[in-house]
Design an enzyme around this catalytic site. Structure first.
Site, PDB file in Angstrom:
ATOM      1  CE1 TYR A 142       5.527   2.894  -3.641  1.00 53.67           C
ATOM      2  CE2 TYR A 142       3.783   1.466  -2.828  1.00 53.67           C
ATOM      3  CZ  TYR A 142       5.106   1.870  -2.813  1.00 53.67           C
ATOM      4  OH  TYR A 142       6.003   1.245  -1.973  1.00 53.67           O
ATOM      5  CG  ASP A 235      -0.085  -2.670  -9.095  1.00 56.25           C
ATOM      6  OD1 ASP A 235      -0.636  -3.544  -8.397  1.00 56.25           O
ATOM      7  OD2 ASP A 235       0.816  -1.920  -8.680  1.00 56.25           O
ATOM      8  CE  LYS A 263      -2.137  -2.620  -0.879  1.00 50.15           C
ATOM      9  NZ  LYS A 263      -1.577  -1.946   0.249  1.00 50.15           N
TER      10      LYS A 263
HETATM   11  C1  LIG Z   1      -1.166  -0.687  -6.349  1.00 49.23           C
HETATM   12  C2  LIG Z   1      -0.042  -1.170  -5.498  1.00 49.23           C
HETATM   13  N1  LIG Z   1       0.957  -1.872  -6.053  1.00 49.23           N
HETATM   14  C3  LIG Z   1       1.987  -2.329  -5.329  1.00 49.23           C
HETATM   15  C4  LIG Z   1       2.069  -2.093  -3.985  1.00 49.23           C
HETATM   16  C5  LIG Z   1       3.221  -2.611  -3.205  1.00 49.23           C
HETATM   17  O1  LIG Z   1       2.807  -3.651  -2.385  1.00 49.23           O
HETATM   18  P1  LIG Z   1       3.660  -4.026  -1.076  1.00 49.23           P
HETATM   19  O2  LIG Z   1       3.519  -2.911  -0.123  1.00 49.23           O
HETATM   20  O3  LIG Z   1       3.039  -5.309  -0.614  1.00 49.23           O
HETATM   21  O4  LIG Z   1       5.079  -4.224  -1.532  1.00 49.23           O
HETATM   22  C6  LIG Z   1       1.053  -1.364  -3.352  1.00 49.23           C
HETATM   23  C7  LIG Z   1       1.126  -1.075  -1.918  1.00 49.23           C
HETATM   24  O5  LIG Z   1       0.348  -0.355  -1.346  1.00 49.23           O
HETATM   25  C8  LIG Z   1      -0.024  -0.903  -4.129  1.00 49.23           C
HETATM   26  O6  LIG Z   1      -1.032  -0.189  -3.589  1.00 49.23           O
END
Ligand SMILES: Cc1ncc(COP(=O)(O)O)c(C=O)c1O
Length: 425
Positions: A142, A235, A263
């Site tokens: 994700y 990511d 985060k």
């Molecule tokens: C690996 C990863 N990338 C992107 C995101 C998206 O971040 P946001 O919820 O701040 O848009 C998340 C959210 O949990 C994530 O775990």
């Protein structure tokens, strides 16, 4: 007295499903989500006054725990000087310096407000600098909810992405090619048939449960990207400053072209970023032509929370060792509770991230994660909640330990796990 059920009913009239982010609705575990009144260290308290040991920690950001004094002080002090300027402030450079001092192989960052934006921008950057449209993502990863990334395989062998949410334009989704996690051959096949701009991966996947990529696989991706002129994007929105100080990059010897953060770098306020070499990053507007902007990007109060959090990370001796030991102890405790109850369980942890699947077999990709017995998970989750332990309300999420999660809290959670595993047996 306030009551969670009443609060949920009220919220359901106001928000789709009663929530502002889907998993919070407890859809996959059932029951009423506790409405949180406040957090303190490793604990949260709901509006009924019930205390829970919190192993969600706002889905990752709160590595120091709730309401950590130096973070709160920084936020309050900064807020008193004005909430937002929409103009440069030195706080942005201070936070960038901290990030780049840890991720030493990156030259520059661009701040945004959410992980979704960070990865969306990283893709645009990769497509812009390579002049190619197709991207590779992995099933089960994700990366936020931007259109190109809300895609998963329509069937096991499918290579062209099908939108996994109505509203995602099929003409865009078709440029998202899907590969299987930890399976280099599935990526090689895509490179053989497509001109690929980038490969985007959670190098420690946290969104199909916790599933780390093997170092060998990550080296393989690096080599493939180099051979074909594609960019490799890690990511690390979740794993950055979590799995180790330098996230997956710290645990493996692999280096991507672009890293996305979120985060922890905001310490609980909305901050995310992408970082890369100067040559790549300078392709972004205003130097380059690839456009990206944000009214609240680099917001001073959010920057202050991030600076205070990363400063503690830098200054706390053995932080990741401590967190990792606690995560290991917790997962081992879950495992022995499961064994005692005759429940098949597989556990893993990376730094302060931990995961557990209700299956006896190793989990290396999304298909294997899907073998977990989610009905069992739901029973376990419910019993843990009843015993004061707040875990992510979905099998396909990761758990988090914070600095405030004491050894005593871990032992208490393990005791609860013995009860909960019996309930799940
Ligand atoms: C690996 C990863 N990338 C992107 C995101 C998206 O971040 P946001 O919820 O701040 O848009 C998340 C959210 O949990 C994530 O775990």
């Amino acid at each position: 007295m306030k009551n969670n059920l009443e609060a949920f009913k009220r919220a359901q009239k106001l928000f789709p499903g009663g929530v502002n982010s889907p998993v919070r609705a407890f859809g996959s575990v059932g029951g009423t989500p506790p409405f949180i009144d406040r957090g303190e260290g490793g604990y949260i308290y709901d509006i009924e006054g019930k205390r829970y040991a919190d192993f969600v920690q706002s889905w990752g950001p709160l590595i120091l725990g709730h309401a950590y004094p130096s973070v709160i002080d920084a936020v309050v002090k900064t807020a008193k000087r004005g909430l937002s300027f929409g103009a440069p402030s030195e706080l942005e450079s201070d936070l960038a310096d901290l990030i780049l001092s840890i991720y030493g192989f990156l030259d520059k960052v661009r701040f945004v407000s959410t992980g979704t934006e960070a990865v969306m921008t990283a893709l645009r950057l990769a497509r812009g600098v390579t002049g190619r449209d197709d991207i590779v993502k992995f099933r089960g990863c994700y990366h936020g909810h931007s259109d190109s990334l809300l895609v998963e395989a329509g069937s096991g062998a499918a290579t062209f992405g099908a939108p996994s949410s109505p509203g995602v334009v099929a003409d865009l989704a078709k440029h998202t090619l899907l590969a299987d996690y930890n399976d280099l051959a599935s990526v090689e096949r895509l490179f053989a048939n497509h001109l690929i701009a980038c490969v985007v991966i959670e190098p420690i996947a946290g969104n199909m449960g916790l599933v780390p990529a093997s170092e060998e696989f990550l080296h393989g991706l690096r080599a493939l990207c180099d051979r074909h002129g594609a960019l490799l994007i890690y990511d690390e929105v979740m794993s950055g400053f979590r799995a180790s100080k330098m996230g997956a990059c710290g645990l493996t010897k692999t280096r991507p072209d672009i890293v996305t953060f979120g985060k922890v770098i905001g310490g609980g306020l909305p901050v995310a970023a992408l970082g890369g070499k100067a040559k790549t990053m300078d392709a972004l507007s205003p130097i380059g032509k690839i456009y990206q902007a944000g009214t609240l990007s680099g917001n001073p109060v959010a920057m202050a929370a991030g600076i205070a959090t990363l400063t503690e990370i830098v200054e706390t001796h053995d932080l990741y060792d401590t967190l990792s030991k606690r995560a290991k102890r917790l997962t081992e405790g879950f495992l022995s509770a499961a064994k005692e109850a005759g429940v098949p369980l597989t556990v893993d942890h990376r730094g302060s991230m931990f995961g557990y699947f209700f299956t006896p077999d190793p989990v290396r990709n999304f298909d294997e994660a899907l073998k977990s017995d989610t009905a069992r998970f739901a029973k376990f989750h419910k019993a843990m909640l009843a015993n004061g332990v707040y875990l992510a309300p979905s099998q396909f999420e990761t758990g988090f330990i914070s600095l405030a999660t004491s050894d005593e809290m871990i032992e208490t959670a393990i005791e609860a796990a013995h009860i909960a595993m019996r309930a799940a047996a």
